[in-house]
Motif scaffolding. Structure first.
Motif, PDB file in Angstrom:
ATOM      1  N   GLY A  31       0.779  -1.235   0.000  1.00  0.00           N
ATOM      2  CA  GLY A  31       0.000   0.000   0.000  1.00  0.00           C
ATOM      3  C   GLY A  31       0.808   1.282   0.000  1.00  0.00           C
ATOM      4  O   GLY A  31       0.308   2.325   0.406  1.00  0.00           O
ATOM      5  N   LEU A  32       2.055   1.231  -0.484  1.00  0.00           N
ATOM      6  CA  LEU A  32       2.857   2.453  -0.538  1.00  0.00           C
ATOM      7  C   LEU A  32       2.364   3.336  -1.678  1.00  0.00           C
ATOM      8  O   LEU A  32       2.012   2.846  -2.751  1.00  0.00           O
ATOM      9  CB  LEU A  32       4.336   2.125  -0.743  1.00  0.00           C
ATOM     10  N   PRO A  33       2.355   4.650  -1.466  1.00  0.00           N
ATOM     11  CA  PRO A  33       1.871   5.558  -2.508  1.00  0.00           C
ATOM     12  C   PRO A  33       2.920   5.743  -3.608  1.00  0.00           C
ATOM     13  O   PRO A  33       4.011   6.245  -3.357  1.00  0.00           O
ATOM     14  CB  PRO A  33       1.629   6.867  -1.748  1.00  0.00           C
ATOM     15  N   GLU A  34       2.554   5.340  -4.822  1.00  0.00           N
ATOM     16  CA  GLU A  34       3.483   5.467  -5.946  1.00  0.00           C
ATOM     17  C   GLU A  34       3.406   6.877  -6.520  1.00  0.00           C
ATOM     18  O   GLU A  34       2.331   7.429  -6.696  1.00  0.00           O
ATOM     19  CB  GLU A  34       3.158   4.441  -7.024  1.00  0.00           C
ATOM     20  N   HIS A  35       4.560   7.423  -6.829  1.00  0.00           N
ATOM     21  CA  HIS A  35       4.665   8.745  -7.446  1.00  0.00           C
ATOM     22  C   HIS A  35       4.573   8.571  -8.958  1.00  0.00           C
ATOM     23  O   HIS A  35       5.273   7.737  -9.542  1.00  0.00           O
ATOM     24  CB  HIS A  35       5.998   9.381  -7.054  1.00  0.00           C
ATOM     25  N   GLU A  36       3.712   9.340  -9.586  1.00  0.00           N
ATOM     26  CA  GLU A  36       3.574   9.278 -11.044  1.00  0.00           C
ATOM     27  C   GLU A  36       4.869   9.732 -11.703  1.00  0.00           C
ATOM     28  O   GLU A  36       5.477  10.719 -11.300  1.00  0.00           O
ATOM     29  CB  GLU A  36       2.424  10.179 -11.502  1.00  0.00           C
ATOM     30  N   THR A  37       5.278   8.992 -12.736  1.00  0.00           N
ATOM     31  CA  THR A  37       6.475   9.346 -13.483  1.00  0.00           C
ATOM     32  C   THR A  37       6.247   9.060 -14.954  1.00  0.00           C
ATOM     33  O   THR A  37       5.403   8.234 -15.302  1.00  0.00           O
ATOM     34  CB  THR A  37       7.721   8.591 -12.966  1.00  0.00           C
ATOM     35  N   GLU A  38       6.989   9.726 -15.803  1.00  0.00           N
ATOM     36  CA  GLU A  38       6.858   9.545 -17.251  1.00  0.00           C
ATOM     37  C   GLU A  38       7.560   8.276 -17.733  1.00  0.00           C
ATOM     38  O   GLU A  38       7.328   7.815 -18.827  1.00  0.00           O
ATOM     39  CB  GLU A  38       7.467  10.760 -17.973  1.00  0.00           C
ATOM     40  N   SER A  39       8.420   7.693 -16.910  1.00  0.00           N
ATOM     41  CA  SER A  39       9.239   6.559 -17.321  1.00  0.00           C
ATOM     42  C   SER A  39       8.632   5.229 -16.874  1.00  0.00           C
ATOM     43  O   SER A  39       8.145   5.102 -15.749  1.00  0.00           O
ATOM     44  CB  SER A  39      10.640   6.701 -16.712  1.00  0.00           C
ATOM     45  N   ASP A  40       8.705   4.240 -17.758  1.00  0.00           N
ATOM     46  CA  ASP A  40       8.302   2.886 -17.410  1.00  0.00           C
ATOM     47  C   ASP A  40       9.453   2.094 -16.801  1.00  0.00           C
ATOM     48  O   ASP A  40       9.256   0.967 -16.369  1.00  0.00           O
ATOM     49  CB  ASP A  40       7.808   2.138 -18.652  1.00  0.00           C
ATOM     50  N   GLY A  41      10.643   2.693 -16.754  1.00  0.00           N
ATOM     51  CA  GLY A  41      11.827   1.974 -16.317  1.00  0.00           C
ATOM     52  C   GLY A  41      12.235   2.206 -14.879  1.00  0.00           C
ATOM     53  O   GLY A  41      13.297   1.740 -14.454  1.00  0.00           O
ATOM     54  N   VAL A  42      11.416   2.901 -14.109  1.00  0.00           N
ATOM     55  CA  VAL A  42      11.728   3.180 -12.708  1.00  0.00           C
ATOM     56  C   VAL A  42      10.422   3.476 -11.983  1.00  0.00           C
ATOM     57  O   VAL A  42       9.444   3.906 -12.604  1.00  0.00           O
ATOM     58  CB  VAL A  42      12.713   4.379 -12.580  1.00  0.00           C
ATOM     59  N   ALA A  43      10.404   3.225 -10.695  1.00  0.00           N
ATOM     60  CA  ALA A  43       9.230   3.566  -9.883  1.00  0.00           C
ATOM     61  C   ALA A  43       9.702   4.260  -8.614  1.00  0.00           C
ATOM     62  O   ALA A  43      10.771   3.944  -8.081  1.00  0.00           O
ATOM     63  CB  ALA A  43       8.434   2.315  -9.531  1.00  0.00           C
ATOM     64  N   PHE A  44       8.893   5.208  -8.142  1.00  0.00           N
ATOM     65  CA  PHE A  44       9.203   5.947  -6.923  1.00  0.00           C
ATOM     66  C   PHE A  44       8.012   5.887  -5.977  1.00  0.00           C
ATOM     67  O   PHE A  44       6.863   6.012  -6.401  1.00  0.00           O
ATOM     68  CB  PHE A  44       9.497   7.420  -7.239  1.00  0.00           C
ATOM     69  N   PHE A  45       8.321   5.705  -4.705  1.00  0.00           N
ATOM     70  CA  PHE A  45       7.309   5.699  -3.652  1.00  0.00           C
ATOM     71  C   PHE A  45       7.725   6.697  -2.584  1.00  0.00           C
ATOM     72  O   PHE A  45       8.835   6.610  -2.055  1.00  0.00           O
ATOM     73  CB  PHE A  45       7.180   4.299  -3.029  1.00  0.00           C
ATOM     74  N   LYS A  46       6.841   7.637  -2.281  1.00  0.00           N
ATOM     75  CA  LYS A  46       7.141   8.646  -1.266  1.00  0.00           C
ATOM     76  C   LYS A  46       6.918   8.042   0.112  1.00  0.00           C
ATOM     77  O   LYS A  46       5.846   7.523   0.401  1.00  0.00           O
ATOM     78  CB  LYS A  46       6.271   9.875  -1.452  1.00  0.00           C
ATOM     79  N   LEU A  47       7.936   8.089   0.930  1.00  0.00           N
ATOM     80  CA  LEU A  47       7.876   7.616   2.304  1.00  0.00           C
ATOM     81  C   LEU A  47       7.952   8.823   3.226  1.00  0.00           C
ATOM     82  O   LEU A  47       8.181   9.944   2.776  1.00  0.00           O
ATOM     83  CB  LEU A  47       9.051   6.671   2.585  1.00  0.00           C
ATOM     84  N   GLU A  48       7.797   8.621   4.487  1.00  0.00           N
ATOM     85  CA  GLU A  48       7.976   9.722   5.437  1.00  0.00           C
ATOM     86  C   GLU A  48       9.464   9.953   5.641  1.00  0.00           C
ATOM     87  O   GLU A  48      10.153   9.112   6.196  1.00  0.00           O
ATOM     88  CB  GLU A  48       7.285   9.395   6.753  1.00  0.00           C
ATOM     89  N   GLY A  49       9.974  11.058   5.136  1.00  0.00           N
ATOM     90  CA  GLY A  49      11.371  11.423   5.331  1.00  0.00           C
ATOM     91  C   GLY A  49      12.325  10.960   4.240  1.00  0.00           C
ATOM     92  O   GLY A  49      13.482  11.345   4.240  1.00  0.00           O
ATOM     93  N   ALA A  50      11.873  10.123   3.319  1.00  0.00           N
ATOM     94  CA  ALA A  50      12.740   9.637   2.239  1.00  0.00           C
ATOM     95  C   ALA A  50      11.864   9.107   1.109  1.00  0.00           C
ATOM     96  O   ALA A  50      10.640   9.121   1.196  1.00  0.00           O
ATOM     97  CB  ALA A  50      13.661   8.532   2.757  1.00  0.00           C
TER      98      ALA A  50
END
Length: 134
Positions: free
Chosen positions: A27-46
């Motif tokens: 259930g981590l919130p994924e950050h929208e990105t234009e790339s299909d080659g990487v994913a980012f999830f915003k955590l508290e503090g990192a």
């Protein structure tokens, strides 16, 4: 250097499987990105980043000669109670993680257990009654 970790990148074999595990399973919130080659999830503090393992090794400039096994690094998720440790471990296993060490009272006075995500990264889930790391 500031005493801060901005981004933790996990090199993964199967990017889509890893994204599903962290986004849908944990259930981590994924950050929208234009790339299909990487994913980012915003955590508290990192931030948590998922990136193909071979591409990560290439970016570093090293050979990926150890695709499996213990890398010597664990990630930790601290919670506010022993019950919460048990709940997070159950959630991770239900999402496809492997329970490595069931939660138990540990030598330093806390309560923790470990799971391994589908890509082989080790996570400790812990309750620390001496420090609020939540």
């Amino acid at each position: 250097m500031k005493p801060k970790i901005s981004l933790i990148t996990l090199g993964v074999q199967d990017l889509q499987r890893a994204i599903r595990f962290y986004r849908e399973g944990l259930g981590l919130p994924e950050h929208e990105t234009e790339s299909d080659g990487v994913a980012f999830f915003k955590l508290e503090g990192a931030w948590l980043s998922l990136f193909p393992r071979k591409e990560l090794a290439k970016d570093i400039g090293i050979q990926d000669d150890s695709p499996s096994g213990f890398s010597g690094i664990t990630l930790a998720h601290n919670v506010a109670s022993q019950d919460a440790v048990d709940q997070v471990l159950k959630q991770a296993v239900a999402a496809g993680a492997e329970l490595i060490k069931p939660a138990e009272e540990v030598f330093w006075g806390g309560y923790s257990g470990y799971f391994r995500d589908p890509e082989g990264h080790y996570w400790e889930v812990a309750y620390n009654p001496f420090m609020d790391l939540t």
